[in-house]
Design a protein around this motif. Structure first.
Motif, short mmCIF file in Angstrom:
data_model
loop_
_atom_site.label_atom_id
_atom_site.label_comp_id
_atom_site.label_asym_id
_atom_site.label_seq_id
_atom_site.Cartn_x
_atom_site.Cartn_y
_atom_site.Cartn_z
N LEU A 180 4.78 -3.06 -8.99
CA LEU A 180 4.13 -3.94 -7.90
C LEU A 180 3.84 -5.49 -7.88
N THR A 197 2.74 1.37 -3.76
CA THR A 197 2.20 1.96 -4.48
C THR A 197 1.96 3.38 -4.87
N SER A 208 3.29 1.83 -12.33
CA SER A 208 3.21 1.45 -11.01
C SER A 208 3.12 -0.13 -10.84
N VAL A 260 0.74 -1.42 0.11
CA VAL A 260 -0.12 -0.32 0.26
C VAL A 260 0.80 1.34 -0.17
N ARG A 268 -4.57 -5.60 3.00
CA ARG A 268 -4.69 -4.31 2.16
C ARG A 268 -5.68 -3.05 2.30
N GLY A 274 -2.74 1.25 -5.16
CA GLY A 274 -2.51 0.52 -3.89
C GLY A 274 -3.45 -0.36 -3.02
#
Length: 340
Positions: free
Chosen positions: A328, A105, A324, A102, A227, A131
């Motif tokens: 990730l 990202t 991203s 989290v 998350r 994220g």
């Protein structure tokens, strides 16, 4: 407020958004649409309603209320989906992975988007959705980013654009994860960690995780919900940073400290759902109700967007989120193979 509830136009807005939410949930039960998710489908159906502009104009008096208040209520009820005992049993490794995912990202997506020239709010919303947990995160973070009345329309466009970005990327990366499965030689637990740790929406994690069997699916859900749990602290931190960065409330004192009280309700609901004997059927009904309200809020958002502006401004934010998302995925693959 009382006058709003007495207005027939308000109930027209309720009826239209409820229809979109229910239809979105129904469509999401089909295999090929399940990966998209009920919330995104409700948003799309709200956009489709713009074809009937005279009806939508009649309902505008209630659209803002629904997209705001129903959103908060839906996020509070979504807390019943989180079982804190299950998350605790998942272990320190899963929680630490969620924190790294989290935090990393959001920071990466935001900074890339800003370097590409994306405005601050859209960059934050796209980063949060990528994220944390997709559309629900975007709508949970958005109230923490106050704007002037003149900027409200652009903010709604940014919300829809951010949701569209994570919906498209989440679907694409679900297919990528499934394609990588036979190549990576992962155990069911490792594959569950990879899908839950890298994909954007809960629906994406479920769709991909189920391909690895029941152990993989359970691991994917727990990893993804780890998350989701970070949505509340992320909303507070982002809100504080945004207010300080933009000097909101520093001079005139008109803006209060951005404490997201509805996120407190989200955490309280998760505590109640975990420790009180409500029963599986009651919890499932409350979660369905959460998605019903969230779907109505998404439909209301879809009914008030400007398509042309979204298409003009979407490319750079999409590019940042794509980069991203690849980073990730690579990170989570390494972590899952090494530590799980």
């Amino acid at each position: 407020m009382l006058a709003l509830f007495k207005s027939s136009r308000f109930y027209l807005a309720v009826a239209l958004t409820l229809f979109c939410s229910l239809l979105g949930s129904f469509l999401a039960s089909f295999p090929y649409l399940q990966v998209i998710g009920a919330l995104v489908l409700a948003l799309v159906l709200g956009m489709v309603l713009q074809l009937f502009q005279p009806v939508v104009n009649q309902a505008k008096v209630g659209i803002g209320f629904i997209s705001n208040k129903f959103l908060r209520l839906g996020i509070i009820l979504l807390g019943f989906k989180l079982n804190l005992v299950d998350l605790a049993q998942a272990g320190v490794k899963t929680i630490l992975l969620a924190i790294f995912v989290v935090t990393g990202t959001i920071l990466l997506t935001y900074n890339l988007a800003r370097k590409f020239g994306v405005n601050q709010q859209l960059a934050l919303l796209a980063a949060s959705g990528t994220g944390i947990c997709g559309a629900a995160a975007i709508m949970g973070i958005s109230p923490q980013l106050p704007v002037t009345p003149e900027q409200e329309e652009q903010k709604r466009e940014d919300e829809v654009l951010a949701v569209a970005i994570v919906a498209i990327l989440g679907t694409v990366f679900t297919l990528i994860d499934l394609g990588l499965k036979p190549l990576l030689h992962m155990t069911p637990q490792q594959f569950g960690v990879m899908t839950g740790g890298s994909l954007h929406e809960i629906a994406h994690a479920v769709a991909a995780g189920s391909a690895g069997g029941p152990v993989s699916l359970d691991t994917a859900i727990i990893t993804k919900l780890s998350r989701v749990l970070l949505l509340a602290p992320a909303a507070l931190i982002i809100g504080l940073w945004y207010h300080r960065k933009n000097h909101i409330g520093s001079a005139d004192g008109q803006h209060k400290l951005p404490i997201p009280w509805f996120m407190g309700g989200f955490i309280l609901a998760s505590i109640v759902g975990t420790f009180l004997p409500l029963g599986a059927a009651v919890l499932a009904a409350l979660v369905k109700l959460a998605y019903l309200f969230l779907g109505m809020a998404m439909a209301a958002l879809g009914m008030s967007v400007n398509f042309r502006v979204i298409l003009q401004r979407g490319g750079k934010a999409f590019g940042a989120a794509t980069i991203s998302s690849f980073v990730l995925l690579a990170f989570v693959i390494v972590v899952s193979k090494t530590f799980f």
